[in-house]
Design a protein around this motif. Structure first.
Motif, PDB file in Angstrom:
ATOM      1  N   THR A  29       0.825  -1.206   0.000  1.00 28.41           N
ATOM      2  CA  THR A  29       0.000   0.000   0.000  1.00 28.41           C
ATOM      3  C   THR A  29       0.858   1.253   0.000  1.00 28.41           C
ATOM      4  O   THR A  29       0.454   2.274  -0.560  1.00 28.41           O
ATOM      5  N   VAL A  30       2.050   1.164   0.623  1.00 30.43           N
ATOM      6  CA  VAL A  30       2.942   2.328   0.600  1.00 30.43           C
ATOM      7  C   VAL A  30       3.328   2.657  -0.832  1.00 30.43           C
ATOM      8  O   VAL A  30       3.274   3.818  -1.266  1.00 30.43           O
ATOM      9  N   LEU A  31       3.677   1.626  -1.607  1.00 32.74           N
ATOM     10  CA  LEU A  31       4.021   1.866  -3.014  1.00 32.74           C
ATOM     11  C   LEU A  31       2.835   2.436  -3.767  1.00 32.74           C
ATOM     12  O   LEU A  31       2.976   3.324  -4.613  1.00 32.74           O
ATOM     13  N   ARG A  32       1.654   1.924  -3.451  1.00 33.78           N
ATOM     14  CA  ARG A  32       0.461   2.405  -4.153  1.00 33.78           C
ATOM     15  C   ARG A  32       0.235   3.889  -3.882  1.00 33.78           C
ATOM     16  O   ARG A  32      -0.051   4.660  -4.786  1.00 33.78           O
ATOM     17  N   THR A  33       0.379   4.285  -2.607  1.00 30.29           N
ATOM     18  CA  THR A  33       0.155   5.700  -2.294  1.00 30.29           C
ATOM     19  C   THR A  33       1.258   6.575  -2.865  1.00 30.29           C
ATOM     20  O   THR A  33       1.030   7.728  -3.203  1.00 30.29           O
ATOM     21  N   LEU A  34       2.462   6.021  -2.986  1.00 27.44           N
ATOM     22  CA  LEU A  34       3.539   6.784  -3.612  1.00 27.44           C
ATOM     23  C   LEU A  34       3.250   6.989  -5.083  1.00 27.44           C
ATOM     24  O   LEU A  34       3.485   8.052  -5.634  1.00 27.44           O
ATOM     25  N   ARG A  35       2.738   5.936  -5.715  1.00 30.23           N
ATOM     26  CA  ARG A  35       2.484   6.016  -7.158  1.00 30.23           C
ATOM     27  C   ARG A  35       1.416   7.039  -7.483  1.00 30.23           C
ATOM     28  O   ARG A  35       1.550   7.775  -8.455  1.00 30.23           O
ATOM     29  N   ASN A  36       0.333   7.065  -6.716  1.00 30.35           N
ATOM     30  CA  ASN A  36      -0.703   8.050  -7.030  1.00 30.35           C
ATOM     31  C   ASN A  36      -0.562   9.317  -6.204  1.00 30.35           C
ATOM     32  O   ASN A  36      -1.480  10.108  -6.134  1.00 30.35           O
ATOM     33  N   SER A  37       0.644   9.484  -5.601  1.00 29.90           N
ATOM     34  CA  SER A  37       0.990  10.734  -4.920  1.00 29.90           C
ATOM     35  C   SER A  37       0.030  11.118  -3.826  1.00 29.90           C
ATOM     36  O   SER A  37      -0.175  12.291  -3.563  1.00 29.90           O
ATOM     37  N   LYS A  38      -0.579  10.120  -3.170  1.00 25.04           N
ATOM     38  CA  LYS A  38      -1.465  10.457  -2.056  1.00 25.04           C
ATOM     39  C   LYS A  38      -0.662  10.580  -0.774  1.00 25.04           C
ATOM     40  O   LYS A  38      -1.105  11.190   0.189  1.00 25.04           O
ATOM     41  N   ASP A  76       9.055  -2.256  16.863  1.00 27.83           N
ATOM     42  CA  ASP A  76       8.853  -0.978  17.551  1.00 27.83           C
ATOM     43  C   ASP A  76       7.898  -0.085  16.799  1.00 27.83           C
ATOM     44  O   ASP A  76       7.060   0.603  17.389  1.00 27.83           O
ATOM     45  N   LEU A  77       8.039  -0.086  15.461  1.00 31.37           N
ATOM     46  CA  LEU A  77       7.171   0.776  14.656  1.00 31.37           C
ATOM     47  C   LEU A  77       5.720   0.318  14.756  1.00 31.37           C
ATOM     48  O   LEU A  77       4.797   1.129  14.830  1.00 31.37           O
ATOM     49  N   GLY A  78       5.530  -0.995  14.795  1.00 33.67           N
ATOM     50  CA  GLY A  78       4.174  -1.518  14.960  1.00 33.67           C
ATOM     51  C   GLY A  78       3.579  -1.095  16.282  1.00 33.67           C
ATOM     52  O   GLY A  78       2.417  -0.687  16.376  1.00 33.67           O
ATOM     53  N   THR A  79       4.407  -1.173  17.345  1.00 32.27           N
ATOM     54  CA  THR A  79       3.959  -0.753  18.671  1.00 32.27           C
ATOM     55  C   THR A  79       3.636   0.733  18.674  1.00 32.27           C
ATOM     56  O   THR A  79       2.639   1.163  19.268  1.00 32.27           O
ATOM     57  N   ALA A  80       4.502   1.517  18.005  1.00 27.56           N
ATOM     58  CA  ALA A  80       4.280   2.962  17.966  1.00 27.56           C
ATOM     59  C   ALA A  80       2.980   3.302  17.270  1.00 27.56           C
ATOM     60  O   ALA A  80       2.345   4.313  17.575  1.00 27.56           O
ATOM     61  N   CYS A  81       2.568   2.433  16.325  1.00 24.54           N
ATOM     62  CA  CYS A  81       1.297   2.657  15.640  1.00 24.54           C
ATOM     63  C   CYS A  81       0.129   2.113  16.445  1.00 24.54           C
ATOM     64  O   CYS A  81      -1.021   2.212  16.015  1.00 24.54           O
ATOM     65  N   GLY A  82       0.437   1.514  17.587  1.00 24.60           N
ATOM     66  CA  GLY A  82      -0.639   0.968  18.389  1.00 24.60           C
ATOM     67  C   GLY A  82      -1.168  -0.363  17.884  1.00 24.60           C
ATOM     68  O   GLY A  82      -2.266  -0.780  18.222  1.00 24.60           O
ATOM     69  N   LYS A  83      -0.367  -1.025  17.034  1.00 22.78           N
ATOM     70  CA  LYS A  83      -0.816  -2.297  16.462  1.00 22.78           C
ATOM     71  C   LYS A  83      -0.074  -3.453  17.120  1.00 22.78           C
ATOM     72  O   LYS A  83       1.013  -3.290  17.667  1.00 22.78           O
ATOM     73  N   TYR A  84      -0.682  -4.636  17.024  1.00 19.61           N
ATOM     74  CA  TYR A  84      -0.047  -5.806  17.609  1.00 19.61           C
ATOM     75  C   TYR A  84       0.705  -6.624  16.583  1.00 19.61           C
ATOM     76  O   TYR A  84       0.972  -7.799  16.802  1.00 19.61           O
ATOM     77  N   PHE A  85       1.030  -6.000  15.427  1.00 17.27           N
ATOM     78  CA  PHE A  85       1.821  -6.690  14.425  1.00 17.27           C
ATOM     79  C   PHE A  85       2.985  -5.790  14.031  1.00 17.27           C
ATOM     80  O   PHE A  85       3.048  -4.636  14.412  1.00 17.27           O
ATOM     81  N   ARG A  86       3.901  -6.391  13.264  1.00 14.73           N
ATOM     82  CA  ARG A  86       5.085  -5.628  12.855  1.00 14.73           C
ATOM     83  C   ARG A  86       4.754  -4.750  11.656  1.00 14.73           C
ATOM     84  O   ARG A  86       3.996  -5.164  10.780  1.00 14.73           O
ATOM     85  N   VAL A  87       5.334  -3.572  11.659  1.00 14.35           N
ATOM     86  CA  VAL A  87       5.116  -2.659  10.534  1.00 14.35           C
ATOM     87  C   VAL A  87       6.476  -2.225  10.032  1.00 14.35           C
ATOM     88  O   VAL A  87       7.246  -1.615  10.754  1.00 14.35           O
ATOM     89  N   CYS A  88       6.762  -2.558   8.795  1.00  9.92           N
ATOM     90  CA  CYS A  88       8.079  -2.233   8.266  1.00  9.92           C
ATOM     91  C   CYS A  88       8.065  -0.863   7.599  1.00  9.92           C
ATOM     92  O   CYS A  88       9.040  -0.135   7.665  1.00  9.92           O
ATOM     93  N   CYS A  89       6.975  -0.535   6.951  1.00  6.94           N
ATOM     94  CA  CYS A  89       6.891   0.758   6.316  1.00  6.94           C
ATOM     95  C   CYS A  89       5.447   1.220   6.374  1.00  6.94           C
ATOM     96  O   CYS A  89       4.527   0.420   6.306  1.00  6.94           O
ATOM     97  N   LEU A  90       5.283   2.505   6.552  1.00  6.46           N
ATOM     98  CA  LEU A  90       3.937   3.044   6.563  1.00  6.46           C
ATOM     99  C   LEU A  90       3.934   4.384   5.848  1.00  6.46           C
ATOM    100  O   LEU A  90       4.978   5.025   5.693  1.00  6.46           O
ATOM    101  N   SER A  91       2.766   4.756   5.388  1.00  2.00           N
ATOM    102  CA  SER A  91       2.665   5.990   4.642  1.00  2.00           C
ATOM    103  C   SER A  91       1.506   6.788   5.224  1.00  2.00           C
ATOM    104  O   SER A  91       0.451   6.234   5.515  1.00  2.00           O
ATOM    105  N   ILE A  92       1.752   8.069   5.433  1.00  2.00           N
ATOM    106  CA  ILE A  92       0.733   8.940   6.011  1.00  2.00           C
ATOM    107  C   ILE A  92       0.092   9.720   4.885  1.00  2.00           C
ATOM    108  O   ILE A  92       0.769  10.449   4.155  1.00  2.00           O
ATOM    109  N   ILE A  93      -1.235   9.538   4.762  1.00  2.00           N
ATOM    110  CA  ILE A  93      -1.952  10.186   3.670  1.00  2.00           C
ATOM    111  C   ILE A  93      -2.497  11.529   4.121  1.00  2.00           C
ATOM    112  O   ILE A  93      -2.435  12.521   3.424  1.00  2.00           O
ATOM    113  N   ASP A  94      -3.046  11.521   5.333  1.00  2.00           N
ATOM    114  CA  ASP A  94      -3.635  12.733   5.857  1.00  2.00           C
ATOM    115  C   ASP A  94      -3.260  12.808   7.329  1.00  2.00           C
ATOM    116  O   ASP A  94      -3.657  11.937   8.088  1.00  2.00           O
ATOM    117  N   PRO A  95      -2.480  13.819   7.730  1.00  2.00           N
ATOM    118  CA  PRO A  95      -1.981  13.796   9.102  1.00  2.00           C
ATOM    119  C   PRO A  95      -3.025  14.132  10.164  1.00  2.00           C
ATOM    120  O   PRO A  95      -2.749  13.995  11.332  1.00  2.00           O
TER     121      PRO A  95
END
Lengths: 108, 141
Positions: A29-38, A76-95
């Motif tokens: 999904t990160v690649l997808r949001t990068l591609r359509n510049s969201k 750590d990134l997953g925890t920081a997002c409040g999730k119980y799984f690992r997150v390697c990359c994330l993309s913020i669309i709307d802050p």
């Protein structure tokens, strides 16, 4: 000391984004949001595989979107997002209410 | 507020195909279908690429040999964005007669062949000018 403070800051800002903003987690999904510049900001964990890291950085370079290298691994990134799984990359669309977009270009 | 959003998958962008028969080949985006079409409900684009790259031309080649070595085999394909790696290079070749067909340029076999021939002619003439050298060199992997 300054290092520690900015680490906390990012976590707090991320928390706010999770609550009030729009984001996507995960490589595809990160690649997808990068591609359509969201995407407005991309965050990568520090144990992101180097090929994947380079690929995302290249896409972000083409789309002129900042990439933030998080000081922590995907657990750590997953925890920081409040999730119980690992997150390697994330993309913020709307802050939302957070000012993470304006704060990080200095930090990187 | 900085409007930092730059769309980079536009016509003229040089890309590398990642999947399929033409994986590893360089191509140019001819036409973009951002929202997709009814048959392909995902973002995709029409690319024109090099099925066979032109061979290396050296100075002592005769005119006949140069002509033969500069030949290019072209392909036209509708590719999903996820099967494409965009690059920082662009190739501003005028693909008007290829793109004007649009989605139905690839509909029937003879339309496809005609568009392919047009694209091949364009790419060959661009190669002969010596510009966009990166595009016409094979990607080694």
């Amino acid at each position: 000391m300054a290092q520690k403070k900015s680490g906390d800051n990012i976590n707090n800002k991320l928390q706010l984004v999770m609550k009030s903003g729009k984001y996507t987690l995960g490589y595809k999904t990160v690649l997808r949001t990068l591609r359509n510049s969201k995407a407005k900001l991309v965050i990568l964990a520090n144990n992101c595989p180097p090929l994947r890291k380079s690929e995302i950085e290249y896409y972000a370079m083409l789309a002129k979107i900042t990439v933030h290298h998080y000081h922590g691994n995907n657990v750590d990134l997953g925890t920081a997002c409040g999730k119980y799984f690992r997150v390697c990359c994330l993309s913020i669309i709307d802050p939302g209410d957070s000012d993470i977009i304006n704060a990080t270009p200095a930090g990187q | 507020e900085h409007a930092k959003m730059v769309k980079f998958l536009k016509t003229g962008k040089a890309v590398i195909l990642l999947q399929g028969r033409f994986a590893g080949r360089k191509a140019v985006i001819v036409r973009v279908f951002e929202e997709g079409t009814r048959d392909r409900p995902y973002g995709h684009c029409l690319v024109a690429g090099l099925a066979k790259y032109p061979k290396k031309v050296i100075r002592k080649d005769s005119a006949k040999k140069t002509a033969k070595k500069s030949r290019v085999k072209c392909f036209l394909k509708l590719v999903n964005f996820t099967h494409i790696m965009p690059t920082r290079y662009t190739l501003d070749v005028d693909f008007k007669d290829v793109a004007s067909g649009g989605p139905d340029a690839l509909a029937t076999r003879d339309k496809k062949v005609a568009s392919c021939k047009a694209a091949k002619a364009r790419l060959e003439e661009r190669f002969k000018t010596g510009k966009n050298r990166w595009f016409f060199t094979k990607l080694r992997f």
